[in-house]
Scaffold this motif. Structure first.
Motif, short mmCIF file in Angstrom:
data_model
loop_
_atom_site.label_atom_id
_atom_site.label_comp_id
_atom_site.label_asym_id
_atom_site.label_seq_id
_atom_site.Cartn_x
_atom_site.Cartn_y
_atom_site.Cartn_z
N THR A 132 -40.78 -65.51 13.55
CA THR A 132 -40.91 -65.54 14.58
C THR A 132 -39.62 -65.41 16.17
N GLY A 173 -37.80 -64.93 19.23
CA GLY A 173 -37.86 -65.45 20.02
C GLY A 173 -36.70 -64.95 21.29
N ARG A 186 -42.51 -66.23 22.29
CA ARG A 186 -42.47 -66.87 20.97
C ARG A 186 -43.39 -65.03 20.38
N ILE A 198 -35.45 -69.77 14.81
CA ILE A 198 -37.07 -70.36 15.34
C ILE A 198 -37.88 -71.27 14.38
N ASN A 233 -47.58 -70.42 16.66
CA ASN A 233 -46.66 -70.74 15.82
C ASN A 233 -47.64 -70.84 13.98
N TYR A 274 -46.54 -61.93 22.09
CA TYR A 274 -46.14 -63.10 22.11
C TYR A 274 -46.90 -64.05 23.07
#
Lengths: 231, 560
Positions: free
Chosen positions: B323, B325, B415, B490, B535, B372
């Motif tokens: 991811t 970040g 993210r 991440i 996620n 994101y």
């Protein structure tokens, strides 16, 4: 700056902490190798070799396993400095009454890289404080009178007013202050003072803001010309 | 059964993917041997209400415990003594390992955002990366089943590429706290959505798991079962079938094939004795984590074939993604001195900012191809060791400043989606072995311009939101190339054994079955064809459930 795993920002994502740690470390390195032509500079110290608590510590025995390393003179200076940073006020005791000097000892004695950086700053910084105090008023920092103590601190305690040449002592002061505040406000007394009322298991739905807190934010939001949505 | 006896299935790993596969298979009547490299663990060990004050160094992270003293990870991290990995020159990658029963599910943030229709067909949309072999519609029922089983709170907001869950699937989210309501007011004014987050945390009791009691950082592990982890759910449930055997301290390094090219089991090192052992099964399911799964396949060399196992496509280890970040934080004078109340809540996101700018990506007004989301953090939490950050001076004015500023700072965490690129992959470093004698992984990693532009979009948008709310930045963000996280930082790495519809450019089919070995399945993040900004854990579990269902059917019909 290192922050506690339970600190507010970290609740969403503790990687933020690591980001800050790395930033703080980078800043520390810069300061250590800055030109400092005429300024105060301090030598690197040997890293502490003791064992850490390991990857799988026993939560029923949470004592830090490493030996404490601060001398009595250093503890006296640390105690005095912490109590000037956060003097007792009303119901709220001075840091020395809440074990802050002992915590600083635990911190600078820890066998980890971030704490080692602080150790170099703090041990040298406390010695500098006594030495400078003696040169100015003939007494170690803890024994100097309040006016003399403050005159000295005023040269290093405000980020926009650091006396040229004292950048290193100012860096020490800033870290010492930060650790003192962290240690102080993580105690039950610190929680009461700052108004942290969590770590209390409850039942049922999360109640959300109190009527007072909700009314307050509604007024703030509407005062900014924005639309309030009740939670 | 004992680990030495042949089982129907050997499952490598006990995290999100492995435990889901084991639960589905045992429930279907199959005997399962689960192999876990770390020690046995139960969240009964979790220091639920312990104060930072009672921990060494007030609980801050150290090289022994990166996420703090009380973090659930009892063995693991980015750096593990005796278990190195290497990096190609010019590459930086951080490989998190979690060696314990339940793996990373013991300490994850429980953020559970399901992927949407755009996310499964990214190449169709913008010509970059590859499409998945499944559509969102294929996956929707599996997400529903997974969310219902796991227990996810959230709301159905009908937002573009953020699909609603089925009726009755989600649990009620906790109320917004004051600072979240404040952010929503700012977001509403400039069309940045602030909506209920989705997290794998119970707000109502289901089965033996209690609802959240509104305290205790989830990363410590949740002994009451409210915050989802496999050690309070899938693993104990699988055990009650009587069909699950677990061997912990079992470091798997190789899949065994017979002369016909079928997998017969795996070889592992029993860490307690140092002896090499074999585990036998009719089907082998590898869910050892994105890095470790690729490593096991690459270190398995059937008939001495140097490219490793299940790698006729050459894609094993490739397409490594994490991811995107980055962070911004700000002080909001309008939040200073606000009335105190208990803001611990679910100890993480009640609200978040989903991606909102898809239309302008399509029109070309926005130059970053993928989106994101923003995770936000504020609150009157345990003040912690950071309480003094940004303060100045000393004495009674400092005391007053601490109180005034408490709860007025908000952190914004990006993210984002990474697009697979040819410079990001892992391979075997033939020069280096770990303490078990197993050759280690070597990482190559590079962000592309796509990700850097996305960081810029985040920075610009959040500054606009902060500005709208009268906030001041704690510090001006770095330029994107410096502000962006390191690869692996991440801990969302995926993609090293991607699924696809063509054996020539993917490692598995849509059920995680390797194209090359008919009874070898992968059910962890390694099979991801893309890394959406969402996620990965909830998607790992939904895919694992679907794959294990396919395995169960094939076991029943005797195909396996």
């Amino acid at each position: 700056m290192p922050i506690s795993e339970s600190s507010d920002l970290v609740m969403i994502d503790r990687r933020v902490t690591l980001k800050w740690l790395m930033g703080a470390m980078a800043a520390g390195q810069l300061a250590a190798c800055g030109d400092g032509a005429k300024g105060v500079t301090w030598a690197e110290m040997e890293a502490i070799k003791a064992k850490g608590y390991g990857t799988d510590p026993d939560f029923n025995n949470t004592v830090a396993p490493w030996p404490l390393t601060m001398t009595q003179a250093e503890l006296v200076a640390a105690s005095s400095l912490a109590d000037i940073i956060l003097p007792a006020e009303g119901d709220y005791p001075a840091p020395s009454k809440l074990g802050v000097p002992a915590f600083i000892n635990e911190w600078v004695s820890a066998p980890y890289p971030d704490q080692h950086k602080d150790r170099v700053l703090i041990i040298n910084g406390l010695a500098w404080l006594d030495q400078e105090s003696r040169a100015r008023s003939g007494a170690i920092f803890a024994s100097a009178d309040t006016a003399a103590q403050k005159a000295l601190l005023d040269e290093i305690a405000y980020k926009d007013r650091v006396k040229p040449g004292l950048e290193k002592p100012a860096e020490f002061f800033s870290r010492f202050r930060s650790i003192t505040l962290g240690a102080y406000y993580t105690t039950p007394e610190g929680w009461t003072e700052i108004g942290y009322v969590g770590n209390q298991p409850g039942t049922g739905d999360y109640p959300g803001p109190t009527p007072e807190a909700a009314a307050h934010i509604k007024a703030v939001i509407e005062g900014m010309g924005l639309k309030y949505t009740a939670p | 059964m004992t680990p030495d006896e042949p089982h129907d299935a050997v499952v490598v790993g006990s995290g999100a993917g492995g435990a889901m596969a084991a639960w589905v298979l045992t429930r279907a009547g199959a005997s399962v041997l689960m192999l876990e490299a770390g020690r046995d663990y139960s969240p009964d060990e979790s220091p639920m209400l312990n104060m930072a004050m009672d921990a060494p160094l007030r609980g801050v992270g150290t090289p022994d415990k990166r996420f703090g003293y009380y973090d659930a990870t009892v063995d693991g991290g980015w750096d593990m003594p005796g278990e190195p990995y290497t990096m190609a020159e010019g590459s930086e990658f951080m490989w998190w390992r979690s060696r314990m029963l339940g793996g990373r599910t013991n300490h994850w943030a429980r953020n559970s955002f399901r992927m949407g229709p755009y996310d499964f067909k990214p190449r169709t949309r913008d010509g970059l990366g590859v499409d998945w072999p499944v559509t969102y519609d294929d996956m929707a029922p599996w997400y529903d089943k997974t969310e219902k089983l796991v227990g996810v709170y959230g709301s159905n907001d009908g937002l573009e590429n953020h699909p609603n869950s089925g009726p009755g699937v989600l649990q009620t989210p906790p109320k917004f706290r004051v600072w979240e309501t404040f952010l929503k007011a700012g977001g509403d004014a400039i069309n940045i959505p602030v909506v209920a987050a989705r997290r794998a945390i119970l707000t109502k009791q289901i089965d033996e798991r209690s609802p959240c009691y509104w305290a205790s950082a989830c990363g410590r592990g949740c002994s009451i079962g409210a915050a989802f982890q496999t050690t309070t759910s899938l693993i104990p449930w699988a055990k009650t079938t009587g069909k699950l055997t677990i061997a912990t301290g079992a470091m798997v390094y190789e899949v065994i094939l017979d002369a016909t090219g079928k997998a017969t089991g795996v070889r592992y090192i029993d860490k307690a004795t140092g002896s090499h052992k074999e585990a036998k099964g009719r089907v082998v399911v590898v869910a050892a984590s994105t890095g470790e799964t690729a490593r096991i396949l690459l270190n398995s060399k059937p008939n001495g074939r140097s490219e490793g196992l299940a790698n006729s496509s050459g894609q094993v280890g490739r397409n490594l993604m994490d991811t995107v970040g980055s962070n911004i934080s700000a002080y909001f004078p309008q939040l200073e001195g606000r009335p105190r109340y208990n803001e611990d809540g679910a100890m993480g996101l009640h609200a978040y900012i989903p991606f909102w700018d898809y239309k302008r990506i399509q029109s070309g007004e926005v130059d970053t191809p993928r989106g994101y989301h923003v995770e936000i953090g504020g609150s009157f939490g345990d003040p912690g060791m950071g309480v003094g950050s940004g303060l100045d001076g000393y004495g009674s004015s400092l005391r007053a400043d601490v109180k005034r500023r408490y709860g007025s700072r908000i952190g914004f965490t990006q993210r984002g989606e990474m697009i697979p690129n040819a410079n990001s992959y892992c391979s075997i470093d033939t020069e280096t072995k770990d303490k078990f004698g197993i050759p280690v992984l070597k990482f190559n990693f590079a962000w592309s311009d796509n990700e850097l532009k996305q960081v810029k979009h985040f920075q610009t948008s959040m500054k606009e939101l902060i500005d709208k709310l009268g906030g001041t930045l704690v510090s001006e963000p770095d330029e994107p190339a410096k502000a962006i996280s390191k690869g692996g930082e991440i801990i969302h790495e995926v993609g090293t054994c991607r699924m696809g519809s063509d054996a020539r450019d993917s490692v598995t089919n849509q059920f995680g079955k390797t194209w090359d070995v008919d009874n070898l399945y992968l059910t962890d993040g390694s099979v991801f064809a893309s890394k959406a900004h969402k996620n990965p854990t909830i998607t790992i579990m939904a895919l694992a459930m679907r794959s294990a269902d396919n395995i169960a059917t094939r076991l029943r019909t005797g195909e396996l």
